[in-house]
Design a protein around this motif. Sequence first.
Motif, PDB file in Angstrom:
ATOM      1  N   ASP A  15       3.018   4.193  -2.560  1.00  0.00           N
ATOM      2  CA  ASP A  15       3.075   4.720  -3.910  1.00  0.00           C
ATOM      3  C   ASP A  15       4.278   4.063  -4.608  1.00  0.00           C
ATOM      4  OD1 ASP A  15       1.963   7.454  -5.400  1.00  0.00           O
ATOM      5  OD2 ASP A  15       3.901   6.714  -6.121  1.00  0.00           O
ATOM      6  N   ASP A  21       2.789  11.047  -1.451  1.00  0.00           N
ATOM      7  CA  ASP A  21       4.250  10.960  -1.567  1.00  0.00           C
ATOM      8  C   ASP A  21       4.658  10.448  -2.943  1.00  0.00           C
ATOM      9  OD1 ASP A  21       3.162   8.533  -1.047  1.00  0.00           O
ATOM     10  OD2 ASP A  21       4.532   7.990   0.576  1.00  0.00           O
ATOM     11  N   VAL A  22       4.355  11.248  -3.946  1.00  0.00           N
ATOM     12  CA  VAL A  22       4.590  10.835  -5.332  1.00  0.00           C
ATOM     13  C   VAL A  22       5.936  11.318  -5.875  1.00  0.00           C
ATOM     14  CG1 VAL A  22       2.147  10.688  -5.867  1.00  0.00           C
ATOM     15  CG2 VAL A  22       3.334  12.847  -6.198  1.00  0.00           C
ATOM     16  N   LEU A  23       6.707  11.981  -5.034  1.00  0.00           N
ATOM     17  CA  LEU A  23       8.065  12.350  -5.441  1.00  0.00           C
ATOM     18  C   LEU A  23       9.032  11.669  -4.483  1.00  0.00           C
ATOM     19  CD1 LEU A  23       7.834  16.214  -6.061  1.00  0.00           C
ATOM     20  CD2 LEU A  23       7.730  14.375  -7.751  1.00  0.00           C
ATOM     21  N   ALA A  24      10.196  11.328  -4.996  1.00  0.00           N
ATOM     22  CA  ALA A  24      11.206  10.718  -4.131  1.00  0.00           C
ATOM     23  C   ALA A  24      12.569  10.870  -4.782  1.00  0.00           C
ATOM     24  CB  ALA A  24      10.898   9.234  -3.910  1.00  0.00           C
ATOM     25  N   PHE A  25      13.593  10.512  -4.004  1.00  0.00           N
ATOM     26  CA  PHE A  25      14.942  10.457  -4.552  1.00  0.00           C
ATOM     27  C   PHE A  25      15.184   9.091  -5.166  1.00  0.00           C
ATOM     28  CE2 PHE A  25      16.322  13.878  -1.464  1.00  0.00           C
ATOM     29  CZ  PHE A  25      16.657  14.782  -2.457  1.00  0.00           C
ATOM     30  N   HIS A  26      16.019   9.076  -6.172  1.00  0.00           N
ATOM     31  CA  HIS A  26      16.442   7.820  -6.771  1.00  0.00           C
ATOM     32  C   HIS A  26      17.958   7.813  -6.783  1.00  0.00           C
ATOM     33  CE1 HIS A  26      16.586   4.835 -10.262  1.00  0.00           C
ATOM     34  NE2 HIS A  26      15.891   4.249  -9.318  1.00  0.00           N
ATOM     35  N   THR A  38       6.357   5.192  -6.492  1.00  0.00           N
ATOM     36  CA  THR A  38       7.529   6.065  -6.428  1.00  0.00           C
ATOM     37  C   THR A  38       8.418   5.710  -5.234  1.00  0.00           C
ATOM     38  OG1 THR A  38       6.206   7.837  -7.366  1.00  0.00           O
ATOM     39  CG2 THR A  38       8.247   8.474  -6.303  1.00  0.00           C
ATOM     40  N   GLN A  39       7.780   5.414  -4.128  1.00  0.00           N
ATOM     41  CA  GLN A  39       8.543   5.097  -2.925  1.00  0.00           C
ATOM     42  C   GLN A  39       9.316   3.795  -3.102  1.00  0.00           C
ATOM     43  OE1 GLN A  39       8.702   7.253  -0.292  1.00  0.00           O
ATOM     44  NE2 GLN A  39       7.533   8.564  -1.657  1.00  0.00           N
ATOM     45  N   SER A  60      12.205   4.307  -5.428  1.00  0.00           N
ATOM     46  CA  SER A  60      13.247   5.050  -4.737  1.00  0.00           C
ATOM     47  C   SER A  60      14.148   4.108  -3.943  1.00  0.00           C
ATOM     48  CB  SER A  60      12.570   6.072  -3.825  1.00  0.00           C
ATOM     49  OG  SER A  60      13.474   6.653  -2.941  1.00  0.00           O
ATOM     50  N   GLN A  97      19.156  19.008  -4.612  1.00  0.00           N
ATOM     51  CA  GLN A  97      18.854  17.901  -3.702  1.00  0.00           C
ATOM     52  C   GLN A  97      18.466  18.359  -2.288  1.00  0.00           C
ATOM     53  OE1 GLN A  97      21.656  17.720  -5.762  1.00  0.00           O
ATOM     54  NE2 GLN A  97      20.917  16.122  -7.124  1.00  0.00           N
ATOM     55  N   ALA A 113      -3.466   3.923   6.797  1.00  0.00           N
ATOM     56  CA  ALA A 113      -3.810   3.560   5.432  1.00  0.00           C
ATOM     57  C   ALA A 113      -2.655   3.863   4.506  1.00  0.00           C
ATOM     58  CB  ALA A 113      -5.041   4.318   4.980  1.00  0.00           C
ATOM     59  N   ARG A 114      -1.912   4.882   4.833  1.00  0.00           N
ATOM     60  CA  ARG A 114      -0.852   5.269   3.939  1.00  0.00           C
ATOM     61  C   ARG A 114       0.415   5.512   4.735  1.00  0.00           C
ATOM     62  NH1 ARG A 114      -1.398   5.991  -1.238  1.00  0.00           N
ATOM     63  NH2 ARG A 114       0.382   6.994  -2.190  1.00  0.00           N
ATOM     64  N   ASN A 115       1.467   4.908   4.258  1.00  0.00           N
ATOM     65  CA  ASN A 115       2.755   5.265   4.814  1.00  0.00           C
ATOM     66  C   ASN A 115       2.910   4.945   6.282  1.00  0.00           C
ATOM     67  OD1 ASN A 115       4.942   6.082   3.612  1.00  0.00           O
ATOM     68  ND2 ASN A 115       4.330   8.204   3.365  1.00  0.00           N
ATOM     69  N   ASP A 116       1.994   4.182   6.820  1.00  0.00           N
ATOM     70  CA  ASP A 116       2.093   3.767   8.207  1.00  0.00           C
ATOM     71  C   ASP A 116       2.171   4.926   9.171  1.00  0.00           C
ATOM     72  OD1 ASP A 116       2.137   1.015   7.508  1.00  0.00           O
ATOM     73  OD2 ASP A 116       4.182   1.324   6.831  1.00  0.00           O
ATOM     74  N   ASN A 170       0.825  -1.202   0.000  1.00  0.00           N
ATOM     75  CA  ASN A 170       0.000   0.000   0.000  1.00  0.00           C
ATOM     76  C   ASN A 170       0.867   1.263   0.000  1.00  0.00           C
ATOM     77  OD1 ASN A 170      -2.299   1.510   0.003  1.00  0.00           O
ATOM     78  ND2 ASN A 170      -2.686   1.321   2.196  1.00  0.00           N
ATOM     79  N   ILE A 174      12.608  11.757  -8.697  1.00  0.00           N
ATOM     80  CA  ILE A 174      11.816  10.998  -9.666  1.00  0.00           C
ATOM     81  C   ILE A 174      10.364  10.930  -9.206  1.00  0.00           C
ATOM     82  CG2 ILE A 174      13.602   9.435 -10.513  1.00  0.00           C
ATOM     83  CD1 ILE A 174      12.013   7.370  -8.464  1.00  0.00           C
ATOM     84  N   THR A 175       9.528  10.530 -10.146  1.00  0.00           N
ATOM     85  CA  THR A 175       8.218  10.038  -9.780  1.00  0.00           C
ATOM     86  C   THR A 175       8.006   8.773 -10.577  1.00  0.00           C
ATOM     87  OG1 THR A 175       5.871  10.500  -9.603  1.00  0.00           O
ATOM     88  CG2 THR A 175       6.991  11.398 -11.527  1.00  0.00           C
ATOM     89  N   ASP A 176       7.359   7.805  -9.968  1.00  0.00           N
ATOM     90  CA  ASP A 176       7.072   6.561 -10.675  1.00  0.00           C
ATOM     91  C   ASP A 176       5.592   6.264 -10.510  1.00  0.00           C
ATOM     92  OD1 ASP A 176       7.928   4.392 -12.234  1.00  0.00           O
ATOM     93  OD2 ASP A 176       7.935   3.070 -10.500  1.00  0.00           O
ATOM     94  N   SER A 177       4.837   7.327 -10.260  1.00  0.00           N
ATOM     95  CA  SER A 177       3.416   7.139 -10.037  1.00  0.00           C
ATOM     96  C   SER A 177       2.715   7.164 -11.386  1.00  0.00           C
ATOM     97  CB  SER A 177       2.879   8.270  -9.160  1.00  0.00           C
ATOM     98  OG  SER A 177       3.658   8.347  -8.000  1.00  0.00           O
TER      99      SER A 177
END
Lengths: 168, 844, 421
Positions: free
Chosen positions: A56, B191-196, A58-59, A62, B176, B449-452, A54, B205-208
């Motif tokens: 995204d 949280d649709v942006l992150a570091f790669h 993207t996470q 990453s 950065q 529900a999201r991201n704990d 559950n 990046i985004t991978d959404s």
Amino acid sequence: MAIIGNPKYEARIDRHLAKYETKRSAVMPLLYIAQEEYGWVNPEGIREVAEILNLDPTQVKSIAGFYTMYSEKPKGKYWLQVCTDLPCALQGADEFHAWLKDELDVEEGGTTTDDMFTVEHVMCLAACDKAPMLQCNFHYVENLDQDKMRGLLAKWRQEAAQAANGRG
Amino acid sequence: MSDTVTINIDGKEYQVEAGANLVDAAKWHAGNDIPVFCYHPKMDPVGMCRMCLVELGTPARDRATGDVMLNDDGSPQIRYFPKLQTACTTTVSDGMHIKTNTQEVIDARNDVLEFLLSSHPLDCPICDKGGECPLQNLTMRHGPQSSRMYFEDKQLLEKHYPLGDLIFLDRERCIQCARCVRFQDEVVGDDVLAFHERGRRLQIITDSDPGFDTYFSGNTTDICPVGALTTTDFRFGARPWELNEVPSISPWDAAGENISLSMRLDRDFGGKALIKRVMPRQNERVNEIWISDKTRFGHHFTRSEDRLTQPQMRSDGVLRPSNWAAAIPAMAEALKGGAGDVAAIAGGSVANEDLWELRQLVEGLGGSRLGAWMPTHGGAEIVAEVGVGFGTNLGQLGRGDAILVIASDLEEEAPIWRLRLKQAQDRGAYLVVANARHTRLEDFAIQGARNDKVVEGDVIRYDAGDAVSTLQHLNANHRDIAGRLSAAENLVIVAGAEGLTLSGSKALAQAAANFLIESGHIGRRNNGLLIPLPGANGMGLHYLGYTADATLDIMANPPKALIVAQAELLDDDPAARAWLSQVETIIYANFFDDGISELADFVLPLQTFAERDGSFVNGERRVQRFYTGQGPIGQSLPAWKLFGGLRAALDAGSLQPSAAAVMLGLSENVSAFEGISYKALAQVKREFPDVGGRDLYYGGAAYTNTGGLGVQIPTASDRRKGRRPRRLPAFDQPAAGEDEFLIMPITRLYNRQRNFRPTLILEPRILTPYAIINAEDAAAMGINGGDIIEINAGESSVRARAALSDDISAGAAALPRHLTAEAIPLTITTGSIRKVAEAVAVGD
Amino acid sequence: MHILLRGRDIENIKQLDVYEAHGGFVGMKHALAMTPAEVIDVVKASGLRGRGGAGFPTGVKWSFIPQHEPVKFVTVNADESETGTFKDREIMEENPYQLIEGSLICAYAIQAKAVYIYLRGEFWDIGDQLDECIEALRAKGYIGENIMGSGYDCEVYTHLGAGAYICGEESALLNSLEGYLGQPRVRPPFPAQKGGGLYKEATVVNNVETLANVPYILSEGAGAFKAIGTEQSAGNKIYCVSGHVKRPGNYELPMGATFRELLYQHAGGPLHDDRPLKAMLPSGGSGPIVPLSDEVLDTPMSYEDCANIGTIIGSASIIIMDETVDMTWVASKVTKFFKHESCGKCTPCREGTYWLDKVIDRILDGRGSPDDVKRIADVAENMAGTTLCALGDFAANPIIHTIRHFPDDFAQHVTAQAADG
Ligand SMILES: Cc1cc2nc3c(=O)[nH]c(=O)nc-3n(C[C@H](O)[C@H](O)[C@H](O)COP(=O)(O)O)c2cc1C
Ligand code: SF4
Ligand code: FES
């Protein structure tokens, strides 16, 4: 196939999910499972891991990008990672690594044309007293020299051929 | 414990708030701009960029006794950390000493800048951020004269990497700092942006799927301290120093976001001022420093080719172009012919000044019916009684407080409210979301529900149409939840109209009022009722006497003459044609022609919010002023001028010289506006956090509020009135007949409303028309997800794709307004559904 | 005598019955008979210091954990990624139960809910073996609910990293375990504080070797342990010797033995008898390099004595180089390591390691100028002390100290070259 709904992984996934206080913590073990299933961490695997946890995608992507043991590109059947860090280099690891690339006719990070071997160098693997050494698909092979290595390459080629025959 | 502590900055003492961040405290109290890149006062500190290093010391304490050790002169001994410390991750404490001007600090700043610049392209002359760039500013102030690194060795990375349809990333420019990543995660909750990758290869990046696609994405381009993030809308649009900032207010929704219109005199626009971009303007009580993407990108309608530019008059049965000199007397004549049976309907975003002039016009002609459009959402009068208390700031809600959102999809209706309430929940507030279906805000109310993330929340799901009874019987049926809401220190209820009729939405507002009154949550700041009324001035309509009931009455008993201001009657309601054709004289004033020209006798071009002065009252009853930015289009007039001109022509008053003068008359006559003047509305004061546009390190956004913070109208309960619960008014609970469905019209932020359509960059993100129906119902009717269905209600019908869902009750369908090609009947409550075509593959 | 590498003395000690037959779980029994606070006092009294590098007193670290917090964790740092370190691996491969017992004693002392063993990703097989050990212990009632009838409950889990040196840094390790990027966190709050540890709960992070000492301390007593080693450096230490010696490998010796004893007596002296030893990195890539002078060779290997010769004992990963080795090349190797491993979170380390590597390459290529040598020394100095975690300092060390001790090695690459700016 897939990871989700694959009986091969069900118990393992459950065990990892049970280990941690949060689902998110299981992202690393699940990425290993994705890599096992697809041979590399492909977009499909990322999406499945994201779905299970559950998160995204993207996470998940990453995390996959941060660690060197997840490959975001396809690799050869045998992924050979030669340690060329200082202690190993003092024992000739750089020369060994160069020779191996020559022997297999690949560039750094490249894969042989038959998709059998990928060769790259890595940082210290905690086996400095057994140099030169490498890691093949995450299993250590230590105290190497050219003869021993040639023997191993032949053995792996044979194993792969047998596996292919067995299936075909 | 005292609320302030004493800290010493470069040898001078300052009293600062206990618990404050050191960077903020130094800036606020000492005017000392400790340079930062990654730190932003709206987000948790991360200590990444290392720009804010200072020498930091605290009073030395005796290990045994815990007492502060003293120097010979009696002053406390200060023990400095051996290494420089990051100010941004430091909380002030009593007796703390910092040094910000020593050689060591100066060198460290210089070094960090040199490191950053070592891989930053020096393309300032072609960069959108050039001129308002924190990196540029700080380099001038603190940077090295020359670099010891080799420039020919710089990395070459992608310069136009799309993160989505709206935002581009320049990977060479990114430093950065993770502000964008943290904004999406902490502030928005997507949280649709992150570091790669890592090290020097670290990149955003985004991978959404779809990419970076949230209702708030544009804000990242403001807080980005370099020009790495740009919007598709503004990229290469203008140089910041050519722009002139004009304070304004979002015309879209009840939140009333404060904005700044970045104007430039433009050759392609006849040399007139043109909006190049819309930026947030800081107002901590309203929108802080954020705006929604709709507000940011939705300005294109103001310059649409399709704008009305010229008055038109019907003569010999044909509508013909005319001019004001001819049209005004002709209208005056026609209105006189109305013989006292004159009525008006005004849309949700008509300014107060216009409403006041229009009201005087109608009343002067002996009319009394002032209708509010659309007649779908009620309860404004209840907000006037028990709305959020005077001085409310949603940004202060937190631990111990509670929020109930019922019958509203808040992210779609008032995005900034959803953003701020979600943050209140992050600060510890208890969030309850009650609705007949899943909404985005609900995701935050569900534990983990999201991201704990550990948050306090609950979800109530009721059957479609049952909002009122759910709230009315909350104590009995959801005892725990009701108990927590009642016991909360502060409670805000947001009551929408989803799935309700007009009378139902009023009843829901009353039920909410009763809950607030009974639990003692009224007449105090940070307590009370909010209603996301459609448009930017729903509360203004109420205060000026425009009601939905009057609209219903007008619809039922059409007047002889009707004046329509900024209301798309036909676009919104196909049924309007029938009653409009019974009206003898229709005077229609708007920005676009919505097809009414067939029926209207006069079609008149109005100016939009961007071209004129005016004011709106937002959902928190804050009267806020907007200023003239863009040059006018054609002969268009501000509505107040048109109506004032008509009054003058009728000898019923005189045309006021300015919007300010109209406001003066208004404040003298309408008690809610007592004491409000343009001057009062323009008052500003320094706001915390200090993130102004001229600032060295939060620069890059026209944040400073120079236009005014607005004035809030107190509620009746603020004035110690209306503090007893009332009986719920009678209301019609729609009941679906045999083989019929309950139809719940719902709101989508991005839709095909007339004013939004010209925003082409958001067009791809407007959904194909769909209707959510219960999965079991669908199965029984042989409907699969994606099939085309037809919804029939009375005379009209619409087509949409079926979207199946388990969390809407059987026998109900949710149908977004303004998505379908055909208008949905406004007062639709029930209808039949049938399948007309199989799902087709996307792209067909 | 081995306290840690007992696999070398006792065959099959990696089997539970053999481990128990040789004193296994006696320490745990002693601990369970005490109060948690008493256990901490014993460990404090033993003088045990952290073997992960920083040498922080272990008992003191445990005592920082707020007793009243309901949820606490122990995290075992088995990331073993420092260049030249391979000691934790041998403990876990050959004597795994001792590590688990030590972790459980720590868990009991702080009343932790669970132990997570964070293994570097390559320790895949070790992870499997530890999982088997955990199951064997669970079957015997040593892990899980009501451990050994004491009423204390605790779980033990393994977690595999995936190739990131930075995850050995304790706060990055915690982030990684939580499924976030393995980048260090801002401190305070520290892991031992509420808000700073695993899942924001107070957490002890200890190295494998540190914890493997604990059963001995509890079974034999703090005094027995304290009696080994020096005043400030108690107990045995495993030294990982690699590079130009005849017998590279792990050696467990009391702290305070000299480098000479380790290198000549145990590791067999120079690999090639005709090539004298030139330099030593006593703590892998991260500690300052020292020339192998007689003074250095006669220095006792303890926290305090190593400070006197301008270096650290750290994780005791001792890399030996003989006279054939060019120190510019060493600086380059180590810099490449840190460049590869910089997590990228903070500016000086991310940018600094990248540029250092570029400039050293240029020097090694013969394209460098004398100014370049000064330049990298300056850049390294700028990095030191300004980064978010110690990796930035580590990365500065090889440059600063190789240039300081072996200026000629650098000069030979640039003297032929006219300064080209
Ligand atoms: C960059 C970096 C890498 C580290 N790597 C390791 C490691 O691989 N293993 C380890 O035990 N400690 C490592 N440490 C030290 C840990 O942060 C921490 O101090 C240690 O685990 C504490 O355990 P101890 O008190 O038992 O020594 C590292 C520290 C830094 C700054
Ligand atoms: S010093 Fe290096 S590893 Fe540590 S936080 Fe900074 S970038 Fe990451
Ligand atoms: S580290 Fe403090 S502002 Fe970036």
